[in-house]
Design a protein around this motif. Structure first.
Motif, PDB file in Angstrom:
ATOM      1  N   GLU A   1       1.031  -0.947  -0.106  1.00 59.37           N
ATOM      2  CA  GLU A   1      -0.043  -0.013  -0.068  1.00 59.37           C
ATOM      3  C   GLU A   1       0.957   1.247   0.038  1.00 59.37           C
ATOM      4  O   GLU A   1       1.731   1.411   0.701  1.00 59.37           O
ATOM      5  N   LEU A   2       0.544   2.170  -0.899  1.00 56.45           N
ATOM      6  CA  LEU A   2       1.202   3.513  -1.076  1.00 56.45           C
ATOM      7  C   LEU A   2       0.113   4.435  -0.859  1.00 56.45           C
ATOM      8  O   LEU A   2       0.616   5.787  -1.320  1.00 56.45           O
ATOM      9  N   ASP A   3      -0.999   4.517  -0.784  1.00 60.71           N
ATOM     10  CA  ASP A   3      -1.950   5.004  -1.085  1.00 60.71           C
ATOM     11  C   ASP A   3      -2.310   6.062   0.169  1.00 60.71           C
ATOM     12  O   ASP A   3      -3.307   6.970   0.238  1.00 60.71           O
ATOM     13  N   ARG A   4      -1.572   6.088   1.107  1.00 55.60           N
ATOM     14  CA  ARG A   4      -1.585   6.997   2.416  1.00 55.60           C
ATOM     15  C   ARG A   4      -0.435   7.557   2.922  1.00 55.60           C
ATOM     16  O   ARG A   4       0.497   6.944   2.575  1.00 55.60           O
ATOM     17  N   PRO A   5      -0.443   8.629   3.440  1.00 54.41           N
ATOM     18  CA  PRO A   5       0.791   8.889   3.939  1.00 54.41           C
ATOM     19  C   PRO A   5       1.397   7.895   5.196  1.00 54.41           C
ATOM     20  O   PRO A   5       0.642   7.191   5.562  1.00 54.41           O
ATOM     21  N   ASP A   6       2.651   7.990   4.771  1.00 55.89           N
ATOM     22  CA  ASP A   6       3.621   7.059   5.552  1.00 55.89           C
ATOM     23  C   ASP A   6       4.651   7.781   6.232  1.00 55.89           C
ATOM     24  O   ASP A   6       5.378   8.558   5.606  1.00 55.89           O
ATOM     25  N   PRO A   7       5.038   7.887   7.606  1.00 57.03           N
ATOM     26  CA  PRO A   7       5.775   8.671   8.189  1.00 57.03           C
ATOM     27  C   PRO A   7       7.357   8.504   7.661  1.00 57.03           C
ATOM     28  O   PRO A   7       8.217   9.502   7.407  1.00 57.03           O
ATOM     29  N   TYR A   8       7.683   7.190   7.425  1.00 58.89           N
ATOM     30  CA  TYR A   8       8.948   7.000   6.927  1.00 58.89           C
ATOM     31  C   TYR A   8       9.133   7.519   5.637  1.00 58.89           C
ATOM     32  O   TYR A   8      10.210   8.109   5.259  1.00 58.89           O
ATOM     33  N   LEU A   9       8.155   7.536   4.637  1.00 57.20           N
ATOM     34  CA  LEU A   9       7.988   7.982   3.363  1.00 57.20           C
ATOM     35  C   LEU A   9       8.193   9.442   3.262  1.00 57.20           C
ATOM     36  O   LEU A   9       8.893  10.162   2.548  1.00 57.20           O
ATOM     37  N   ASP A  10       7.434  10.178   4.380  1.00 57.37           N
ATOM     38  CA  ASP A  10       7.641  11.737   4.459  1.00 57.37           C
ATOM     39  C   ASP A  10       9.289  12.019   4.930  1.00 57.37           C
ATOM     40  O   ASP A  10       9.859  12.766   4.260  1.00 57.37           O
ATOM     41  N   GLU A  11       9.665  11.319   5.946  1.00 50.02           N
ATOM     42  CA  GLU A  11      11.203  11.578   6.197  1.00 50.02           C
ATOM     43  C   GLU A  11      11.987  11.003   4.984  1.00 50.02           C
ATOM     44  O   GLU A  11      12.859  12.137   4.724  1.00 50.02           O
ATOM     45  N   PHE A  12      11.833  10.207   4.376  1.00 49.30           N
ATOM     46  CA  PHE A  12      12.451  10.031   3.005  1.00 49.30           C
ATOM     47  C   PHE A  12      12.588  11.096   2.018  1.00 49.30           C
ATOM     48  O   PHE A  12      13.309  11.534   1.334  1.00 49.30           O
ATOM     49  N   ALA A  13      11.226  11.484   1.833  1.00 47.01           N
ATOM     50  CA  ALA A  13      11.064  12.765   0.857  1.00 47.01           C
ATOM     51  C   ALA A  13      11.825  13.933   1.468  1.00 47.01           C
ATOM     52  O   ALA A  13      12.352  14.673   0.556  1.00 47.01           O
ATOM     53  N   ARG A  14      11.779  14.293   2.590  1.00 45.12           N
ATOM     54  CA  ARG A  14      12.576  15.304   3.235  1.00 45.12           C
ATOM     55  C   ARG A  14      13.866  15.190   2.993  1.00 45.12           C
ATOM     56  O   ARG A  14      14.748  16.158   2.625  1.00 45.12           O
ATOM     57  N   ASN A  15      14.592  13.939   3.142  1.00 40.62           N
ATOM     58  CA  ASN A  15      16.021  13.733   2.907  1.00 40.62           C
ATOM     59  C   ASN A  15      16.359  13.925   1.444  1.00 40.62           C
ATOM     60  O   ASN A  15      17.375  14.333   1.175  1.00 40.62           O
ATOM     61  N   LEU A  16      15.467  13.296   0.548  1.00 39.43           N
ATOM     62  CA  LEU A  16      15.625  13.417  -0.813  1.00 39.43           C
ATOM     63  C   LEU A  16      15.725  14.824  -1.288  1.00 39.43           C
ATOM     64  O   LEU A  16      16.588  15.408  -1.935  1.00 39.43           O
ATOM     65  N   ALA A  17      14.911  15.713  -0.730  1.00 40.34           N
ATOM     66  CA  ALA A  17      14.605  17.128  -1.288  1.00 40.34           C
ATOM     67  C   ALA A  17      15.968  17.730  -0.634  1.00 40.34           C
ATOM     68  O   ALA A  17      16.571  18.676  -1.386  1.00 40.34           O
ATOM     69  N   ARG A  18      16.017  17.421   0.425  1.00 39.91           N
ATOM     70  CA  ARG A  18      17.480  18.192   1.087  1.00 39.91           C
ATOM     71  C   ARG A  18      18.898  17.656   0.022  1.00 39.91           C
ATOM     72  O   ARG A  18      19.567  18.629  -0.220  1.00 39.91           O
ATOM     73  N   ASP A  19      19.070  16.565  -0.272  1.00 42.06           N
ATOM     74  CA  ASP A  19      20.058  15.968  -0.878  1.00 42.06           C
ATOM     75  C   ASP A  19      20.101  16.518  -2.425  1.00 42.06           C
ATOM     76  O   ASP A  19      21.118  16.594  -2.984  1.00 42.06           O
ATOM     77  N   ALA A  20      19.097  16.524  -2.921  1.00 42.83           N
ATOM     78  CA  ALA A  20      18.897  17.298  -4.296  1.00 42.83           C
ATOM     79  C   ALA A  20      18.931  18.673  -4.404  1.00 42.83           C
ATOM     80  O   ALA A  20      18.846  19.454  -5.321  1.00 42.83           O
ATOM     81  N   GLY A  21      18.654  19.288  -3.153  1.00 41.18           N
ATOM     82  CA  GLY A  21      18.951  20.886  -3.039  1.00 41.18           C
ATOM     83  C   GLY A  21      17.615  21.386  -3.836  1.00 41.18           C
ATOM     84  O   GLY A  21      17.594  22.547  -4.493  1.00 41.18           O
ATOM     85  N   THR A  22      16.326  20.971  -3.507  1.00 45.62           N
ATOM     86  CA  THR A  22      15.201  21.331  -3.888  1.00 45.62           C
ATOM     87  C   THR A  22      14.202  21.473  -2.672  1.00 45.62           C
ATOM     88  O   THR A  22      14.078  20.578  -1.822  1.00 45.62           O
ATOM     89  N   PRO A  23      13.131  22.190  -3.045  1.00 46.87           N
ATOM     90  CA  PRO A  23      12.183  22.241  -1.964  1.00 46.87           C
ATOM     91  C   PRO A  23      11.114  21.303  -1.812  1.00 46.87           C
ATOM     92  O   PRO A  23      10.156  21.117  -0.813  1.00 46.87           O
TER      93      PRO A  23
END
Length: 156
Positions: free
Chosen positions: A2-24
């Motif tokens: 299941e990917l159809d609802r918010p997942d705290p781990y994936l939110d943290e993953f997205a924050r780290n990805l944005a940081r590493d990519a230098g994007t908001p």
């Protein structure tokens, strides 16, 4: 999986990805009939100069629907350099100028969704390979997490 609802781990993953990519912005999304849902989301805060986005978006917005359809990663260091993508609604809606995304493909061949990062500043074409490497690495991390979460062995 299941990917159809918010997942705290994936939110943290997205924050780290944005940081590493230098994007908001960074997302982990899945596609429904009418819209894409963001199971993992990094979006600027309310006091940012960049617009915030919600947990869903129309399928005709963004570049991830193309990634899912193609089944391959897509990197656009400057979306204006590609007329096919320059007219997408997110270009004006949230001022997107750079994009990198990769499909989340189950070992059975089913495309579950995508992982991406987007930003408001164009990047030099020379950054394309670096962005491609980063997004593929992060795609693999998400798939490993999803396999573990489902209690499955990682495919060989």
């Amino acid at each position: 999986m299941e990917l159809d609802r918010p997942d705290p781990y994936l939110d943290e993953f997205a924050r780290n990805l944005a940081r590493d990519a230098g994007t908001p912005y960074a997302m982990v999304n899945v596609f429904g009939i009418d819209e894409q849902q963001f199971a993992g989301l990094c979006t600027p805060g309310e006091h940012s100069i960049f617009p915030s986005v919600g947990r869903s978006m129309s399928l005709d917005h963004g570049f991830c629907p193309e990634v899912v359809k193609r089944g391959n990663a897509l990197v656009l260091p400057d979306v204006f350099a590609s007329p096919r993508f320059a007219g997408n609604a997110v270009v004006d809606l949230i001022n997107i100028r750079t994009y990198a995304g990769a499909p989340l493909i189950h070992h059975t061949g089913v495309v579950l969704g995508s992982v991406c990062f987007v930003g408001p500043h164009p990047q030099p074409a020379s950054t394309g390979q670096e962005s491609l490497t980063l997004i593929k690495q992060r795609r693999d991390e998400v798939m490993n997490y999803l396999y573990r979460r489902a209690g499955n062995q990682l495919p060989q």
